[in-house]
Design a protein around this motif. Structure first.
Motif, PDB file in Angstrom:
ATOM      1  N   SER A 163       0.811  -1.220   0.000  1.00 45.04           N
ATOM      2  CA  SER A 163       0.000   0.000   0.000  1.00 45.04           C
ATOM      3  C   SER A 163       0.842   1.267   0.000  1.00 45.04           C
ATOM      4  N   ASN A 164       2.159   1.114   0.033  1.00 46.56           N
ATOM      5  CA  ASN A 164       3.020   2.297   0.108  1.00 46.56           C
ATOM      6  C   ASN A 164       3.655   2.642  -1.226  1.00 46.56           C
ATOM      7  N   ILE A 165       3.061   2.181  -2.333  1.00 45.75           N
ATOM      8  CA  ILE A 165       3.610   2.510  -3.641  1.00 45.75           C
ATOM      9  C   ILE A 165       2.551   3.233  -4.475  1.00 45.75           C
ATOM     10  N   ASP A 166       3.012   3.993  -5.447  1.00 41.18           N
ATOM     11  CA  ASP A 166       2.126   4.757  -6.313  1.00 41.18           C
ATOM     12  C   ASP A 166       1.242   3.798  -7.107  1.00 41.18           C
ATOM     13  N   PRO A 167      -0.077   4.000  -7.097  1.00 42.90           N
ATOM     14  CA  PRO A 167      -0.960   3.086  -7.841  1.00 42.90           C
ATOM     15  C   PRO A 167      -0.674   3.051  -9.340  1.00 42.90           C
ATOM     16  N   ARG A 168      -0.031   4.071  -9.872  1.00 42.38           N
ATOM     17  CA  ARG A 168       0.293   4.070 -11.297  1.00 42.38           C
ATOM     18  C   ARG A 168       1.237   2.932 -11.665  1.00 42.38           C
ATOM     19  N   THR A 169       1.976   2.420 -10.693  1.00 42.88           N
ATOM     20  CA  THR A 169       2.903   1.335 -10.991  1.00 42.88           C
ATOM     21  C   THR A 169       2.209  -0.010 -11.126  1.00 42.88           C
ATOM     22  N   PHE A 170       1.051  -0.187 -10.467  1.00 43.14           N
ATOM     23  CA  PHE A 170       0.411  -1.501 -10.515  1.00 43.14           C
ATOM     24  C   PHE A 170      -0.942  -1.529 -11.221  1.00 43.14           C
ATOM     25  N   LEU A 171      -1.546  -0.369 -11.469  1.00 43.31           N
ATOM     26  CA  LEU A 171      -2.863  -0.371 -12.105  1.00 43.31           C
ATOM     27  C   LEU A 171      -2.875  -1.023 -13.497  1.00 43.31           C
ATOM     28  N   PRO A 172      -1.861  -0.821 -14.340  1.00 47.05           N
ATOM     29  CA  PRO A 172      -1.895  -1.500 -15.639  1.00 47.05           C
ATOM     30  C   PRO A 172      -1.976  -3.018 -15.497  1.00 47.05           C
ATOM     31  N   TRP A 173      -1.166  -3.583 -14.602  1.00 43.72           N
ATOM     32  CA  TRP A 173      -1.172  -5.040 -14.407  1.00 43.72           C
ATOM     33  C   TRP A 173      -2.481  -5.491 -13.778  1.00 43.72           C
ATOM     34  N   LEU A 174      -2.943  -4.762 -12.779  1.00 44.22           N
ATOM     35  CA  LEU A 174      -4.162  -5.145 -12.077  1.00 44.22           C
ATOM     36  C   LEU A 174      -5.374  -5.089 -13.009  1.00 44.22           C
ATOM     37  N   CYS A 175      -5.479  -4.021 -13.794  1.00 41.96           N
ATOM     38  CA  CYS A 175      -6.685  -3.807 -14.603  1.00 41.96           C
ATOM     39  C   CYS A 175      -6.630  -4.446 -15.979  1.00 41.96           C
ATOM     40  N   ASP A 204      -5.827   8.188   1.518  1.00 39.43           N
ATOM     41  CA  ASP A 204      -6.518   9.410   1.911  1.00 39.43           C
ATOM     42  C   ASP A 204      -6.256   9.760   3.370  1.00 39.43           C
ATOM     43  N   GLU A 205      -6.453   8.800   4.259  1.00 34.72           N
ATOM     44  CA  GLU A 205      -6.345   9.067   5.693  1.00 34.72           C
ATOM     45  C   GLU A 205      -4.921   9.387   6.126  1.00 34.72           C
ATOM     46  N   GLU A 206      -3.958   8.671   5.523  1.00 36.53           N
ATOM     47  CA  GLU A 206      -2.559   8.895   5.904  1.00 36.53           C
ATOM     48  C   GLU A 206      -1.886   9.960   5.041  1.00 36.53           C
ATOM     49  N   ASN A 207      -2.597  10.394   3.993  1.00 36.85           N
ATOM     50  CA  ASN A 207      -2.067  11.407   3.070  1.00 36.85           C
ATOM     51  C   ASN A 207      -0.700  10.997   2.524  1.00 36.85           C
ATOM     52  N   VAL A 208      -0.621   9.760   2.039  1.00 34.31           N
ATOM     53  CA  VAL A 208       0.619   9.232   1.482  1.00 34.31           C
ATOM     54  C   VAL A 208       0.384   8.866   0.017  1.00 34.31           C
ATOM     55  N   VAL A 209       1.484   8.728  -0.711  1.00 34.70           N
ATOM     56  CA  VAL A 209       1.470   8.294  -2.106  1.00 34.70           C
ATOM     57  C   VAL A 209       0.440   9.070  -2.935  1.00 34.70           C
ATOM     58  N   GLY A 210       0.393  10.370  -2.743  1.00 35.03           N
ATOM     59  CA  GLY A 210      -0.527  11.180  -3.532  1.00 35.03           C
ATOM     60  C   GLY A 210      -1.845  11.477  -2.856  1.00 35.03           C
ATOM     61  N   GLY A 211      -2.079  10.878  -1.705  1.00 34.06           N
ATOM     62  CA  GLY A 211      -3.270  11.192  -0.940  1.00 34.06           C
ATOM     63  C   GLY A 211      -4.572  10.927  -1.671  1.00 34.06           C
ATOM     64  N   ILE A 212      -5.484  11.890  -1.631  1.00 32.24           N
ATOM     65  CA  ILE A 212      -6.825  11.728  -2.183  1.00 32.24           C
ATOM     66  C   ILE A 212      -6.793  11.488  -3.692  1.00 32.24           C
ATOM     67  N   ASP A 213      -5.815  12.080  -4.392  1.00 27.56           N
ATOM     68  CA  ASP A 213      -5.722  11.871  -5.843  1.00 27.56           C
ATOM     69  C   ASP A 213      -5.461  10.406  -6.174  1.00 27.56           C
ATOM     70  N   SER A 214      -4.580   9.779  -5.404  1.00 28.45           N
ATOM     71  CA  SER A 214      -4.295   8.361  -5.618  1.00 28.45           C
ATOM     72  C   SER A 214      -5.506   7.508  -5.257  1.00 28.45           C
ATOM     73  N   SER A 215      -6.243   7.914  -4.234  1.00 28.13           N
ATOM     74  CA  SER A 215      -7.446   7.187  -3.844  1.00 28.13           C
ATOM     75  C   SER A 215      -8.460   7.182  -4.982  1.00 28.13           C
ATOM     76  N   ILE A 216      -8.685   8.357  -5.572  1.00 27.53           N
ATOM     77  CA  ILE A 216      -9.647   8.472  -6.664  1.00 27.53           C
ATOM     78  C   ILE A 216      -9.179   7.667  -7.877  1.00 27.53           C
ATOM     79  N   LEU A 217      -7.891   7.774  -8.179  1.00 26.32           N
ATOM     80  CA  LEU A 217      -7.337   7.061  -9.326  1.00 26.32           C
ATOM     81  C   LEU A 217      -7.525   5.558  -9.183  1.00 26.32           C
TER      82      LEU A 217
END
Length: 284
Positions: A163-175, A204-217
């Motif tokens: 959970s401590n990595i940017d979702p952009r790194t795993f979303l292509p593989w996941l989706c 969002d809660e911890e405001n890490v890895v882009g915070g709310i923007d990463s949550s929405i993404l």
């Protein structure tokens, strides 16, 4: 031909399966602090290959009625050997001339993988999604044309995304890989969606890895990938045929917790097909 001799050979094989990691347990704190033991992956592979050939020759002598234990140990040796060879193939391009002599520390988490499924788990846990793609392309199929990276295995691995990595790194593989391999109603699909919600809350809660923007993404990408899966299912008016069941050892393979740093790094960048789809609707 005696059972005791067969069991002795199997014990030697079991010891080799955990070698050389089991050597670390024999070292005291002073020894560990003074030296960082290294070993070549090729050396471990050669040892596994030699033991596998020895066990195979013994199995030919004792006959099928007494070779159950022998066959089981040979299968395990070959599984670990295949995983280490796959690891070598993945890291070799980035090492150039050193690719034939890849050395790692004895506590390296990649050295302890016991199967290609285990290797997948460790790669995902380290956020090495480009290497995950390479693994999927190179592994092919195991016996009986059964996919080595079964959808259930992929889904289980996806739940180990840190959970401590940017979702952009795993979303292509996941989706693009994991979610399309599942069917609507598959239990793992619900688990992945729940995981995505928890991870989004963490961003969002911890405001890490882009915070709310990463949550929405993350939530948008998973939602759209699930919607595409539903549309595809409805278009076909049928569910895809389930793949043959994996054995318990393959499906329930336990991942190695990456408590120690790997001896080499991986490029985590993957294709951006799903990422582009997930962000296009947000553009004005």
């Amino acid at each position: 031909n005696g059972r005791e001799e067969v069991e002795c050979l199997c014990d030697a094989s079991k010891y080799l399966m955990s070698w050389p990691m089991n050597q670390v347990a024999k070292m005291n704190d002073d020894e560990l602090s003074q030296v960082t033991p290294m070993i070549s992956i090729q050396e471990v592979s050669l040892a596994l290959s030699a033991m596998s050939k020895t066990i195979a020759s013994v199995g030919d002598v004792i006959g099928p009625s007494k070779s159950t234990l022998i066959e089981e140990q040979k299968w395990k040796l070959d599984e670990r050997l295949a995983a280490l060879k796959a690891l070598q193939n993945i890291v070799a391009p980035s090492l150039g001339d050193r690719s034939q002599n890849i050395s790692v520390t004895l506590d390296d988490p990649f050295l302890g993988v016991d199967s290609t499924v285990g290797l997948l788990h460790v790669l995902v846990a380290h956020g090495a999604f480009k290497s995950v793609e390479l693994l999927q392309r190179s592994s092919g199929y195991v016996k009986c044309n059964k996919p080595l990276l079964h959808p259930n295995v992929l889904a289980t691995a996806a739940l180990r995304i840190p959970s401590n990595i940017d979702p952009r790194t795993f979303l292509p593989w996941l989706c693009d890989v994991v979610l399309p391999s599942l069917s609507i109603g598959h239990p793992s699909l619900g688990q992945i969606r729940s995981w995505a919600c928890r991870t989004a809350d963490y961003y969002d809660e911890e405001n890490v890895v882009g915070g709310i923007d990463s949550s929405i993404l993350l939530l948008e990408a998973v939602s759209k990938a699930t919607a595409r899966l539903s549309v595809a299912m409805n278009t076909c008016f049928t569910y895809p045929m389930e793949l043959s069941e994996l054995g318990d050892d393959e499906l329930n393979a336990q991942p190695i917790t990456p408590r120690n740093a790997a001896s080499f790094s991986f490029d985590s960048k993957a294709s951006t097909q799903s990422l582009n789809r997930s962000t296009s609707s947000r553009r004005p």
